[in-house]
Design an enzyme around this catalytic site. Structure first.
Site, PDB file in Angstrom:
ATOM      1  N   CYS A  16       0.867  -1.183   0.000  1.00 33.73           N
ATOM      2  CA  CYS A  16       0.000   0.000   0.000  1.00 33.73           C
ATOM      3  C   CYS A  16       0.902   1.231   0.000  1.00 33.73           C
ATOM      4  O   CYS A  16       1.702   1.401   0.914  1.00 33.73           O
ATOM      5  CB  CYS A  16      -0.885   0.050   1.239  1.00 33.73           C
ATOM      6  SG  CYS A  16      -1.492  -1.546   1.816  1.00 33.73           S
ATOM      7  N   GLU A  52      -7.364   9.333   0.999  1.00 29.19           N
ATOM      8  CA  GLU A  52      -6.813   8.800  -0.237  1.00 29.19           C
ATOM      9  C   GLU A  52      -7.884   8.481  -1.270  1.00 29.19           C
ATOM     10  O   GLU A  52      -8.992   8.044  -0.938  1.00 29.19           O
ATOM     11  CB  GLU A  52      -6.025   7.507   0.047  1.00 29.19           C
ATOM     12  CG  GLU A  52      -4.824   7.704   0.940  1.00 29.19           C
ATOM     13  CD  GLU A  52      -3.993   6.447   1.102  1.00 29.19           C
ATOM     14  OE1 GLU A  52      -2.766   6.579   1.244  1.00 29.19           O
ATOM     15  OE2 GLU A  52      -4.567   5.348   1.088  1.00 29.19           O
TER      16      GLU A  52
END
Length: 300
Positions: A154, A216
């Site tokens: 990630c 995000e």
């Protein structure tokens, strides 16, 4: 293909700037959006006064910077360097590029809340040939969500030409290839970008503690490959493959607070909303049928 696009593909054939396919445009659904951004190299550079102060800055600004330096003194040296050197791509809720800022600023909750900073990210879901999912436990020195379990990798595409390529989502997939090597030691040749499938996008916000957090627009990337792992201890505390039942048990333990197990918020959102139905496509070899890059799912 234009001459400039051909030049880009040649320039970034090396491991740190690797090429592949690019990004397609599409018509957004009612609840989603598609990016219309190109290479915004002349966009205004957003920086914190602490990191780009003029020589004549006021004493009050210097005091704020000094207090911040003291507050961050305990930060791991590697993570501190990445926080200050990495430039994340700022986007709006339609995934249009609007600027860039330091990783540090993009993860400060005060900045996220006061300026609505939203940055582009990706989450890689890597399966082996037995269709087991690779999980990593984030290192104890990570600034956000240390020691939580999450998907294989990630991170963020950076504000650089090779990771801004919009066509076929190439920039994001280049970034994923880069970080799979940085975090898990997987060589680029073992993760061809043309085999990384972009399945969808989510938008979420999640505080990590009182200071740090995430906001995000996250690309969900899937790949099925057998790979050799050499985790970077600065990034990864542990790794393991799980099947569906083992993942369900891990989720149960996290919910019950057993064994100190915690899951990252973005991984939990994907598990709750998409993962198991997409796992069916992984096993059937039909991932392309599950792709929906026109929708941006706003999840909480």
């Amino acid at each position: 293909m234009s001459a400039s696009a051909s030049l880009l593909r040649g320039l970034y054939a090396v491991r740190s700037e690797l090429g592949g396919r690019g990004r397609k445009r599409g018509v957004p659904t009612v609840v989603s959006f598609t990016s219309t951004a190109r290479f915004p190299f002349l966009l205004h550079r957003r920086r914190s006064p602490s990191f780009s102060r003029p020589l004549s800055s006021a004493p009050a600004d210097e005091a704020v910077a000094s207090e911040r330096d003291v507050a961050d003194a305990g930060m791991d040296a590697v993570q501190r360097r990445l926080m200050f050197e990495d430039e994340c791509i700022l986007v709006d809720e339609h995934d249009n590029v609007v600027g860039h800022d330091s990783k540090y600023n993009c993860h400060l909750m005060e900045k996220i809340e006061s300026e609505n900073l939203l940055h582009r990210a990706f989450s890689v879901f890597l399966f082996n040939s037995n269709f087991e999912l690779l999980l990593q436990q984030r290192s104890a020195t990570k600034v956000t969500f240390p020691l939580v379990w999450t998907n294989a990798c990630c991170s963020h595409p950076l504000y650089r030409e090779s990771e801004l390529i919009e066509e076929d989502f190439l920039g994001v997939r280049n970034a994923a290839q880069r970080k799979l090597f940085d975090e898990l030691g997987i060589p680029a040749e073992d993760i061809p970008v043309d085999q990384i499938v972009s399945l969808g996008r989510i938008l979420y916000k999640a505080p990590s503690d009182g200071k740090w957090g995430e906001h995000e627009l996250d690309y969900l990337l899937f790949i099925v490959r057998d790979v050799n792992l050499n985790p970077n201890p600065d990034e990864v505390a542990g790794v393991k493959y799980v099947n569906r039942d083992q993942l369900r048990e891990l989720v149960r333990k996290a919910d019950a607070g057993e064994d100190g197990i915690k899951l990252s918020p973005w991984f939990r959102l994907v598990v709750n909303n998409f993962l198991f139905k997409w796992w069916d496509h992984v096993e059937r070899g039909t991932l392309q049928e599950a792709t929906d890059m026109k929708t941006i799912h706003k999840l909480t």
